[in-house]
Design an enzyme around this catalytic site. Structure first.
Site, PDB file in Angstrom:
ATOM      1  N   GLN A  75       0.831  -1.206   0.000  1.00 19.22           N
ATOM      2  CA  GLN A  75       0.000   0.000   0.000  1.00 19.22           C
ATOM      3  C   GLN A  75       0.873   1.268   0.000  1.00 19.22           C
ATOM      4  O   GLN A  75       0.616   2.221   0.732  1.00 19.22           O
ATOM      5  CB  GLN A  75      -0.948  -0.011   1.199  1.00 19.22           C
ATOM      6  CG  GLN A  75      -2.126  -0.970   1.029  1.00 19.22           C
ATOM      7  CD  GLN A  75      -3.058  -0.556  -0.113  1.00 19.22           C
ATOM      8  OE1 GLN A  75      -3.176   0.608  -0.458  1.00 19.22           O
ATOM      9  NE2 GLN A  75      -3.731  -1.530  -0.708  1.00 19.22           N
ATOM     10  N   SER A  76       1.898   1.282  -0.834  1.00 17.89           N
ATOM     11  CA  SER A  76       2.810   2.420  -0.892  1.00 17.89           C
ATOM     12  C   SER A  76       2.135   3.645  -1.510  1.00 17.89           C
ATOM     13  O   SER A  76       1.678   3.598  -2.659  1.00 17.89           O
ATOM     14  CB  SER A  76       4.035   2.033  -1.724  1.00 17.89           C
ATOM     15  OG  SER A  76       4.804   3.188  -2.025  1.00 17.89           O
ATOM     16  N   ASN A  77       2.118   4.732  -0.752  1.00 16.75           N
ATOM     17  CA  ASN A  77       1.635   6.006  -1.295  1.00 16.75           C
ATOM     18  C   ASN A  77       2.676   6.597  -2.243  1.00 16.75           C
ATOM     19  O   ASN A  77       2.346   7.306  -3.184  1.00 16.75           O
ATOM     20  CB  ASN A  77       1.377   7.005  -0.167  1.00 16.75           C
ATOM     21  CG  ASN A  77       0.374   6.487   0.823  1.00 16.75           C
ATOM     22  OD1 ASN A  77      -0.774   6.229   0.478  1.00 16.75           O
ATOM     23  ND2 ASN A  77       0.794   6.295   2.073  1.00 16.75           N
ATOM     24  N   ALA A  79       4.653   4.917  -4.283  1.00 12.70           N
ATOM     25  CA  ALA A  79       4.551   4.275  -5.598  1.00 12.70           C
ATOM     26  C   ALA A  79       3.415   4.917  -6.404  1.00 12.70           C
ATOM     27  O   ALA A  79       3.578   5.235  -7.585  1.00 12.70           O
ATOM     28  CB  ALA A  79       4.315   2.773  -5.424  1.00 12.70           C
TER      29      ALA A  79
END
Ligand SMILES: *Cc1c(COP(=O)(O)O)cnc(C)c1O
Length: 333
Positions: A75-77, A79
């Site tokens: 859940q990388s913001n 990326a």
């Protein structure tokens, strides 16, 4: 110090608002809490990585890259904001996601930021926890070069001295706003992870001799390691800006007591913080960073670690898209 000397593209809606949180401050019965709305940077649902990407993408453009590669947790913001920035500049984007929480929940693996990564057209590849993600990016870059591409690697969180310039800029921007409002800031608080945000802020706050203490609330590493990471990057950033040595080690403070079970693992205090902010100010925090950061701030207020009349600025680093990857953590009946 003159940031215009560094290559930059414009991706963010700046300045982001600096606002008082009247209901939230009252609910805590403590100091005046202000929020710096970097969740409102505007690019693909916003967040703190956009400021860093203004400098990183400019560097990629200078180097004539046609593909950007980056990595992060599922859940990388970071990326999600990276692929959005790549779209704006006509580059393709490769995203490498590490399942750091070892979740098998569909929402976590496919909704929230992952859905948006794909909507923005990224090529998303999943990796198991503890994969050497730096090596994985290098390997992919090598493959792409063999195919005639010119890839540009953006480190996890966009945290190197180029990306950190975005938060030097944020420190200056916040000070200017506070000066214009007649607001005297007593403490600045932010969540801290890959270190670029805190490192940039501490350089900006020191370079301007603001004398505002900065507190990072850690979301992953233990205190000593987090502070060391931030300090190292702050030193590199200061040197890159021709101000070597302006940050002393004692100005880098991280409290890592609010991580709970690990990076990205929900805590009760995070759930409380996210819910409290939603129900008093209608502002969306996130479960991995700003929610835990705010949980730390709330605990400091309850412990009386701030003065009743202090003015506290909390940096909202964004990330609300990740809420949709964490539906199960919130128990609404
Ligand atoms: C990445 C991130 C942070 C942490 O910033 P770093 O520069 O990695 O320390 C905080 N909040 C959100 C929402 C983020 O995505």
């Amino acid at each position: 110090m003159h940031l215009s000397r560094f290559p930059r593209v414009h991706l963010a809606h700046l300045p982001t608002p600096l606002e008082l949180l009247p209901n939230f401050s009252k609910a805590l019965g403590g100091p005046n809490i202000y929020i710096k709305r970097d969740d409102c940077t505007g690019l693909g649902t916003g967040g703190n990585k956009t400021r860093k990407l203004e400098f990183l993408i400019a560097d990629a453009v200078e180097k004539k890259a046609d593909i950007v590669i980056t990595q992060g947790a599922v859940q990388s913001n970071h990326a999600r904001q990276t692929v959005a920035a790549a779209v704006k500049h006509g580059m393709k984007c490769e995203i490498l996601l590490e399942n750091r929480t070892e979740s098998s929940e569909r929402d976590y693996l496919e909704s929230g930021n992952v859905f948006l990564d794909k909507l923005f057209g990224a090529n998303v590849t999943h990796f198991a926890k503890d994969t050497d993600m730096v090596q994985a990016m290098e390997d992919l870059a090598e493959d792409l070069r063999k195919k005639g591409h010119n890839p540009y690697i953006i480190p996890g969180g966009g945290s190197n001295m180029i990306g950190a310039l975005g938060y030097v800029n944020c420190a200056i921007e916040t000070l200017t706003q506070a000066n214009d409002m007649g607001l005297q800031i007593d403490h600045f608080v932010t969540a801290t992870g890959s270190a670029g945000t805190q490192a940039g802020l501490v350089v900006g706050l020191e370079a301007t001799n603001s004398q505002i203490p900065l507190l990072g609330i850690g979301v992953r590493a233990p205190k000593e390691k987090q502070e060391e990471n931030v300090f190292k990057l702050a030193e590199q950033t200061a040197e890159y800006m021709s101000m070597p040595g302006i940050v002393s080690r004692d100005k880098v403070i991280a409290d890592c007591n609010y991580v709970g079970g690990g990076y990205g693992v929900p805590t009760d205090s995070m759930i409380e913080a996210v819910t409290l902010m939603a129900r008093h100010e209608a502002i969306l925090m996130d479960p991995v960073y700003s929610g835990k950061g705010l949980a730390g701030l709330i605990d400091y207020v309850r412990q009386g670690r701030f003065d009743k009349n202090d003015n506290i600025v909390f940096l909202h680093t964004g990330g609300s898209a990740a809420l949709f990857g964490y539906l199960d953590a919130f128990n609404f009946s």
